[in-house]
Design an enzyme around this catalytic site. Structure first.
Site, PDB file in Angstrom:
ATOM      1  N   ASP A 196     -18.209  52.291 -29.158  1.00  0.00           N
ATOM      2  CA  ASP A 196     -18.188  50.893 -29.602  1.00  0.00           C
ATOM      3  C   ASP A 196     -16.900  50.199 -29.157  1.00  0.00           C
ATOM      4  OD1 ASP A 196     -18.348  48.542 -31.085  1.00  0.00           O
ATOM      5  OD2 ASP A 196     -18.090  49.516 -33.047  1.00  0.00           O
ATOM      6  N   HIS A 369     -16.069  47.162 -37.432  1.00  0.00           N
ATOM      7  CA  HIS A 369     -15.821  47.860 -36.168  1.00  0.00           C
ATOM      8  C   HIS A 369     -14.383  48.395 -36.088  1.00  0.00           C
ATOM      9  CE1 HIS A 369     -19.619  46.428 -34.414  1.00  0.00           C
ATOM     10  NE2 HIS A 369     -19.388  45.335 -35.113  1.00  0.00           N
TER      11      HIS A 369
END
Lengths: 556, 556
Positions: A196, A369
């Protein structure tokens, strides 16, 4: 089509690289393909009138006999949202954790196709197997519960895909990222890491979700009237914390907004969210309790004009309107592109008399995130041979590549790719391989792919200068005008001020028709094209605008 | 019209409150009005096709004999940009500092109206006078040189308008904010403060422009090839620092982009920017020098598709294209709404092989507006009796009001107003007074105000679902169809896929016409309206889209 390579693994990103959303990656070996995630993207401002964007799965359809299933990392729209559209054309099994599948189910039900689909629940820590692959689901942490990374064991080595993740040592459900498992994999051998890249530009660590809960409780403590909190419906841990703060102060909780009602009900049913029944009320009942005993949890944190909070702010919500003493908390940050909507929403809420607390003022939201230090941890735990950044705009992927280099990785082993560019892997080697067909399919209403670049270009043009239709009926024999030219415009100019302009424009068309007659030009295509040119030039000189001109000649 | 109040001062905001840009405020006493600034705003995403927005000055036109002049705080578009449109209708003198007037002049020249206008240069520290007013120009600091606050001495007391400002103790031109003057005013008596609210949500202090210069020099030191820097053309001190860094490393400097070339040339001519002639080159000559001896300073820091940097990135610039080794610095931060454009630009530059440094990665930009601690300093220096926050969305004004309260000001003395809401002041009293006519006038091409809410609504509608025109020619006597119905669409559906749909739609129209004939309905308005309804319903059922339908009936 890619040629067969018996002893090569192919990683084929069909979406999610060089873009936010639409995440989908195929892993291929011999006669088998497994697909990680199947997400949608939201249209950008240039995709006029488009509702959502799904990946082009031509490659999978062309290899449909090979495709063994979808393995899902988590239940966000950008990872599962395209499933209803894709399973329609490629009906293969779907594997995911309990909550993820719960959300998929509800989606398939809406599309009336649940009974045609095969869903397999996987417990975190368990594996699924095909002839060539094993896929292990490893616990991570994200802004939705039940998020996983995937370790994909191929004949050539292990591929780790992080999904969307962050490292939260104090998550709300107590289920910490399985760092030990990642370390174990790293101490053996990881062939490829896909990780990610969303927050790679941010230094440091993402704050723990727990901190937000403490802040919310403090804010609730000072509230004198109702508390209205907007958040992402899928952020179940956030909602749980809003519930906790509410219960702490004896407030009843009501959910407002379609997705908020739906997802909270799924989450409660599956045991991911806890709210004693006696404290759950409906928005119909909010007036039965004192204001300081009410919390409303609502959609609309992005200022979406049709979502509940915007309707509350603009007094068009049927059941809730802002009253003095209301405290509104926007527990979310703007998704790029939504800043102006949110700004307008906050202004409107203030004007209606609410107090408003939002991200810029207090810490009421945290990202899902990993920031730079968390990414470094993941890289260091896994020590992969090769690295391919995923989930991000090109610049994010690029920065993530630089981050890997800064940790000592050889730049030759880092592959910053674009959607459609496949990577071929063997035990000790990786190289860019074929570019496969990929792309974006636009969904508008119930049309899938019937809106393409020409339609979008026309919509953009129409949005800038509008349209002008000019119609004339002509006698086929004598070539004389029987009726018209009539001019009708929309989005071009304010009609009340345009009388003279339209009259003059009519004359321009007549003149052009006369010219054509003189020159004995009789093919409609040329005549229309001449009308377009003269009229376009005339209008541009008068207004500096270029409406789309539609000349229509009716012949009798 | 406001009734006469001989001994009251009126402050009439005609723009800039509850919005970013379009700053203009009238101060009225007895038979005199002076106007602070005359700015434009850029259209938001919902103002389809609009080029710019200017204030509605009906109030000034209705009182034109009273209006004595414009006094300008600084030369940014949102403070001077509407002058060409306004001076056209209200030709009064304009007062401003040297650079501000230099920029106004160039604007008026472009509109071919310089010779008709009266511009008066004011030195900072000096005053201008009318019968009732004195206006003192006080040095502040902002992201453009020659920025001022205004002290307006009225018969009822002093009004201080900060303009846009920040407190920079180490500005590039060495000209520090005149804190002593503000302190002196505060030690006497300030009736009303109007202060910039843009950055009120940000805690702390705005970093000094000098820091950015140091960072730029460090970054230049590591550059191996050309350096291309994008910034706001009007940020003359930033440009100066880019020049300084370039000269330090022996780089020649070229300017690219219309506004960059224009403003830098004005700034150099007036002595606000210094670049020895032998180091200034044109973009035509950049290939005559080694790459590491070249700096290009360009427009396009907001990712505007037509600006120089975007054209460079997309290889459509005539003279400059990205080559390996180029370092691009985007020395600006995104104006809300531009995030996606900038993101796309950075991606494109990376893909073309450039290194890109931008705000999220290194500190290469700093705001021109005061953060919370600077605002507190200004309030504390001036100790005003009354306060009216200006320059900001409603939430900024609101937060600025709270900041003033936190400094001990009585909330009754704080006026968070909206554009058009006037404030009436006497020596010891302030109260909301009449709401005057105000608003936004949209400029599209050379049309001013000929695009209104109906046109914009149509453009929005067109941008979502496109347009469908249906034309039929009918015999007036027999009411029979002579030609058509013909259907033409734009922006509605991909034509190749729409054959059946259009055929069926034609049948729907025929059927509706038959029905009308049967029922002997013969007025065109009803027939058109029936066609619209049936066709609209049919298309919605088939596509879930609602194009604008234009039925045209030609009768013979």
């Amino acid at each position: 089509m890619i040629t067969k390579n018996k002893n090569k693994v192919k990683v084929i990103p069909l979406g999610g690289l060089g873009e936010i959303g639409k995440n989908i990656t195929a892993i291929e070996y011999d006669n088998e393909i497994i697909v990680i995630d199947c997400g949608l993207a939201f249209p950008d401002a240039e995709m006029y009138g488009v509702d959502l964007v799904i990946p082009d799965i031509t490659y999978l359809l062309n290899n449909s006999e090979k495709v063994k299933g979808f393995v899902l990392t988590h239940g966000h729209e950008d990872h599962i949202g395209a499933l209803p559209y894709v399973l329609n054309r490629l009906n293969i099994p779907v594997y995911g954790t309990r909550l993820t599948l719960g959300l998929v189910k509800s989606k398939l039900e809406e599309h009336n196709m649940l009974s045609d689909c095969t869903l397999h629940e996987v417990k975190i820590g368990e594996e699924i197997k095909t002839e060539n692959f094993r896929v292990e689901f490893i616990r991570t942490c994200h802004s939705i519960a039940d998020a996983c990374a995937l370790a994909i064991y191929t004949p050539e080595g292990v591929i780790v895909h992080t999904g969307d993740f962050k490292i939260d040592y104090t998550p709300i459900d107590g289920e910490v990222v399985n760092i030990q498992r990642f370390a174990k994999l790293g101490s053996q051998r990881v062939l490829l890491l896909m990780a990610d890249s969303t927050n790679v530009e941010r230094p440091g660590y993402t704050v723990s979700e727990t901190v937000i809960g403490e802040n919310l409780t403090n804010i609730f403590g000072n509230a004198k009237g109702r508390v209205i909190v907007a958040s992402f419906a899928s952020n179940i841990h956030r909602i749980q914390q809003i519930i906790n703060s509410s219960l702490y102060y004896g407030r009843k909780v009501a959910f407002s907004g379609r997705s908020m009602e739906k997802i909270s009900s799924i989450a409660m049913e599956l045991g991911y969210m806890h709210l004693p029944k006696e404290h759950l009320i409906t928005v119909d009942d909010i007036n039965k309790y004192p204001c300081d005993k009410i919390t409303i949890i609502t959609t609309g944190s992005q200022g979406e004009p049709m979502a509940a909070l915007s309707r509350i702010a603009s007094s068009t919500h049927k059941k809730i309107s802002i009253q003095n003493g209301d405290l509104v908390i926007i527990s979310a940050s703007p998704i790029p592109g939504n800043e102006k909507f949110i700004s307008k929403l906050i202004d409107e809420l203030f004007k209606k008399g609410a107090e408003v607390i939002y991200d810029a003022i207090e810490e009421v939201h945290v990202s899902g995130h990993a920031c730079q230090e968390e990414l470094k941890l993941m890289h260091t735990l896994l020590k992969p041979k090769f690295f391919m950044p995923v989930h991000g705009e090109y610049r994010h992927l690029r920065q993530h590549g630089l981050l890997a280099e800064s940790l000592g990785m050889d730049s030759k082993n880092i592959f910053v790719l674009e959607t459609g560019q496949s990577l071929e892997l063997s035990r000790n080697r990786a190289r860019k391989s074929a570019i496969v067909h990929s792309g974006a399919v636009m969904v508008d209403g119930i049309g899938i792919g019937d809106v393409g670049s020409i339609v979008i270009r026309d919509r953009k043009h129409l949005s800038q200068d509008g349209v002008l239709t000019v119609v004339v009926t002509i006698d086929k024999q004598s070539f004389s005008i029987l009726s018209g030219p009539d001019i009708i415009t929309r989005g071009f100019i304010y009609m009340r001020e345009s009388g003279d302009l339209i009259r003059e424009a009519t004359e321009v068309v007549k003149l052009e028709l006369d010219k054509c007659m003189e020159r004995k030009v009789k093919d409609w295509f040329t005549i229309k094209s001449n009308i377009k040119d003269s009229l376009g030039q005339f209008l541009y000189n008068k207004t500096r605008r270029k409406p789309i001109i539609l000349p229509i000649i009716m012949e009798i």
